[in-house]
Design an enzyme around this catalytic site. Structure first.
Site, PDB file in Angstrom:
ATOM      1  N   ASP A 162       7.253   0.931   8.852  1.00 19.86           N
ATOM      2  CA  ASP A 162       8.403   0.566   9.609  1.00 19.86           C
ATOM      3  C   ASP A 162       8.151  -0.298  10.933  1.00 19.86           C
ATOM      4  O   ASP A 162       9.246  -0.768  11.593  1.00 19.86           O
ATOM      5  CB  ASP A 162       8.989   1.989  10.094  1.00 19.86           C
ATOM      6  CG  ASP A 162       7.772   2.623  10.818  1.00 19.86           C
ATOM      7  OD1 ASP A 162       6.817   2.283  11.465  1.00 19.86           O
ATOM      8  OD2 ASP A 162       7.664   4.130  10.581  1.00 19.86           O
TER       9      ASP A 162
ATOM     10  N   ASP B  30      -1.036  -0.825  -2.661  1.00 19.04           N
ATOM     11  CA  ASP B  30      -1.285   0.218  -2.465  1.00 19.04           C
ATOM     12  C   ASP B  30      -2.547   0.458  -1.581  1.00 19.04           C
ATOM     13  O   ASP B  30      -3.503  -0.568  -1.823  1.00 19.04           O
ATOM     14  CB  ASP B  30      -1.796   0.928  -3.899  1.00 19.04           C
ATOM     15  CG  ASP B  30      -2.455   2.283  -3.701  1.00 19.04           C
ATOM     16  OD1 ASP B  30      -1.796   3.351  -3.481  1.00 19.04           O
ATOM     17  OD2 ASP B  30      -3.454   2.468  -3.958  1.00 19.04           O
ATOM     18  N   ALA B  31      -2.743   1.149  -0.367  1.00 18.43           N
ATOM     19  CA  ALA B  31      -3.786   1.116   0.172  1.00 18.43           C
ATOM     20  C   ALA B  31      -4.998   1.396  -0.122  1.00 18.43           C
ATOM     21  O   ALA B  31      -5.954   0.731   0.244  1.00 18.43           O
ATOM     22  CB  ALA B  31      -3.402   2.247   1.566  1.00 18.43           C
TER      23      ALA B  31
ATOM     24  N   GLN C 217      10.662   5.459  -3.687  1.00 15.52           N
ATOM     25  CA  GLN C 217      10.913   6.536  -3.051  1.00 15.52           C
ATOM     26  C   GLN C 217      12.551   6.107  -2.594  1.00 15.52           C
ATOM     27  O   GLN C 217      12.907   5.226  -2.541  1.00 15.52           O
ATOM     28  CB  GLN C 217      10.298   6.802  -1.756  1.00 15.52           C
ATOM     29  CG  GLN C 217      10.224   5.530  -0.820  1.00 15.52           C
ATOM     30  CD  GLN C 217       8.906   5.251   0.054  1.00 15.52           C
ATOM     31  OE1 GLN C 217       8.345   6.401   0.480  1.00 15.52           O
ATOM     32  NE2 GLN C 217       8.458   4.196   0.387  1.00 15.52           N
TER      33      GLN C 217
ATOM     34  N   GLU D 200       1.389  -2.279   3.238  1.00 14.94           N
ATOM     35  CA  GLU D 200       2.567  -1.209   2.712  1.00 14.94           C
ATOM     36  C   GLU D 200       2.778  -1.587   1.271  1.00 14.94           C
ATOM     37  O   GLU D 200       2.842  -2.583   0.880  1.00 14.94           O
ATOM     38  CB  GLU D 200       3.586  -1.864   3.609  1.00 14.94           C
ATOM     39  CG  GLU D 200       4.983  -0.948   3.389  1.00 14.94           C
ATOM     40  CD  GLU D 200       4.988   0.397   3.542  1.00 14.94           C
ATOM     41  OE1 GLU D 200       5.564   1.202   2.481  1.00 14.94           O
ATOM     42  OE2 GLU D 200       4.319   0.867   4.459  1.00 14.94           O
TER      43      GLU D 200
ATOM     44  N   ASP E 236      -1.263   5.697   8.991  1.00 19.81           N
ATOM     45  CA  ASP E 236      -0.138   6.341   9.082  1.00 19.81           C
ATOM     46  C   ASP E 236       0.839   6.335   8.024  1.00 19.81           C
ATOM     47  O   ASP E 236       1.568   5.704   7.505  1.00 19.81           O
ATOM     48  CB  ASP E 236       0.751   5.417  10.100  1.00 19.81           C
ATOM     49  CG  ASP E 236       2.050   5.885  10.622  1.00 19.81           C
ATOM     50  OD1 ASP E 236       2.267   7.116  10.503  1.00 19.81           O
ATOM     51  OD2 ASP E 236       2.874   5.139  11.332  1.00 19.81           O
TER      52      ASP E 236
END
Length: 520
Positions: free
Chosen positions: A311, A363-364, A259, A331, A382
């Site tokens: 974050d 990857d979750a 991203q 994450e 989240d």
């Protein structure tokens, strides 16, 4: 009767030169596929290209290939000069495609028309290559039978497909991560021009008239100069275009493998954007973070799992709770974690470097299927809004089933679920999907000025939703208390509860909910 001058027979491509020409075919095919991948990448990053946008680009590109094959037929009597011209045009159009799309999006807020136009033009030019190459390879060859033509076509296709494979590997593994979209496309254009120059100078020089050679040389030099200037000034162009997308000054920007990450700051207000979508404002993130985290900690958990939230803000508030002994932070993007440990460290209290925190880069969805994903007293999900199929899978029935399996008996999970006011269908789709996965959700919402009305869901395994409570051990908060949480469970009559078909991997309905846009 005036005497006639016999026309010189066409010059055949020598047998020894054919492997070189086929190598050039492979290089040009690699460039052509990279251009298509550039368009698909830009579709995802600029206009959130989902399956509809991807299908339009792929179908449009394939259709343009056919159109290019037909449109080049009137020029097949001059295959050498036409092929060189096509490659020069392809190099300059493909090389400038990324910067043109990026700038048009930055200045005009849309790039769909330019995206479709670039798809059509590049597809037409790539489609013209094979008829021209077939003609070049057969020019001057006497007595070519059907079998010979078939063998020639087989060699041409093999070179073309091998080049496409090379391009398909170079873009995601080399060009995109090392050079980025703008420079990557420009570098591909330069390679395309070099291939055209090599073909013109080494293989087709006897088939090009002196005038055609001079014109080709001038065009190649001009195109190379334009792309060279773009490579030199790419960073300045990107910085200027990027700044137009944001109201506040950009203080950090990075294009990771996943991203675009942008951090802005003005007057002490730090804002994080992922692919242009606001993730938080430091002025009011405490409202969002406290509402997401503390309901999940109501039963004083010892082990907490955080999915997303790279974050470090959720981890910061989790660590403030006295019962927490271990936090696993999953994450996907290491660039976000690096940002959290540097520029955001003061905001998240260096949470990701706390000895109680284990940061897992994965990857979750994949990590939840590992043996480590079990026995958590609380799970906090989240994730960014599900406006693409990749993110939509993290709001699916299958995903929430894995989340439920990660819970210890009596464990709680909270999920950020979007806005019940602006995107009510997506919000209630998330709640319904959690229910279908064996979780009993209790939806609630609060006002976050940067986002508006924002919703969450607290859930536990089974059929009875948990009470929306705060633990007596909850540390001092700036926003959330029992009275606010009680009010958060109330939904107004103009945004009533909806019971919807769950979103699944097979039918990611929540992505379409998000694409339907905001309701007023």
């Amino acid at each position: 009767m005036a005497p006639t001058t016999a026309q010189a027979p066409p010059v055949a491509v020598g047998v020894r030169s054919r492997p070189l020409l086929l190598a050039a075919v492979a290089v040009c095919a690699a460039c052509g596929l990279i251009y298509e991948l550039v368009l698909l990448t830009l579709s995802a990053s600029l206009v959130g290209g989902g399956i509809t946008q991807t299908s339009l680009i792929v179908a449009g590109f394939v259709a343009a290939l056919g159109a290019g094959a037909l449109l080049v037929k009137p020029f097949l009597h001059r295959p050498a000069s036409t092929f060189v011209a096509v490659e020069i045009l392809l190099g300059i159009v493909g090389g400038l495609s990324a910067v043109t799309l990026y700038v048009s999006f930055s200045f005009y807020g849309t790039s769909s028309a330019v995206l479709l136009g670039a798809t059509a033009v590049i597809g037409v030019l790539v489609g013209a290559e094979v008829p021209l190459l077939m003609t070049l390879l057969q020019t001057g060859r006497a007595g070519v039978d059907a079998e010979g033509s078939g063998r020639l076509l087989a060699d041409l296709n093999a070179a073309d497909y091998a080049g496409a494979l090379l391009g398909g590997l170079l873009w995601p593994f080399v060009l995109l991560p090392l050079a980025g979209q703008v420079r990557g496309a420009a570098l591909t254009g330069v390679v395309n021009l070099l291939a055209a120059a090599a073909v013109a100078a080494l293989l087709l020089r006897h088939q090009l008239s002196p005038r055609a050679r001079r014109a080709a040389t001038a065009a190649l030099l001009l195109a190379a100069a334009v792309l060279g200037l773009l490579l030199v000034r790419a960073k300045d162009i990107e910085t200027t275009a990027r700044q137009r997308l944001y109201d506040d000054p950009v203080v950090a920007a990075d294009r990771s493998a996943y991203q675009e990450i942008v951090l802005t700051e003005r007057g002490g207000d730090v804002r994080l954007y992922l692919d242009g979508d606001l993730q938080f404002s430091s002025r009011d993130e405490h409202r969002y973070t406290e509402s997401l985290v503390y309901p999940a900690l109501a039963r004083d958990p010892a082990r907490v799992l955080i999915l997303g939230g790279g974050d470090g803000l959720a981890a910061r508030d989790v660590l403030r709770h006295p019962s927490v002994r271990e936090v696993v932070q999953v994450e996907l993007d290491p660039a976000v974690v690096q940002l959290a440990r540097t520029r955001l460290a003061a905001l998240n209290d260096d949470a990701l470097d706390d000895p109680r925190v284990q940061v897992v880069q994965d990857d979750a969805f994949r990590w939840l299927r590992s043996p480590a994903a079990t026995g958590f007293d609380a799970v906090i999900v989240d994730m960014p809004d599900p406006d693409t199929p990749v993110l939509g899978r993290l709001y699916s029935e299958e995903f929430y089933g894995l989340v439920a399996a990660a819970l210890a008996p009596g464990g709680l999970v909270t999920v950020q679920a979007g806005s019940p006011y602006s995107t009510p269908t997506a919000f209630w789709r998330t709640v319904s999907t959690m229910e279908s996965a064996g979780l009993a959700p209790a939806p609630y919402h609060v006002h976050v000025p940067s986002f508006g009305d924002w919703g969450f869901a607290l859930a536990q395994a089974g059929t009875t939703p948990p009470a929306l409570d705060l633990s007596p051990s909850t540390p001092d908060t700036r926003f959330l208390d029992d009275a606010v949480l009680d009010a958060a469970a109330v939904f107004s009559a103009d945004r009533p509860r909806q019971r919807l078909t769950p979103s699944t991997l097979d039918r990611p309905l929540i992505v379409e909910d998000m694409r339907a846009g905001y309701s007023g």
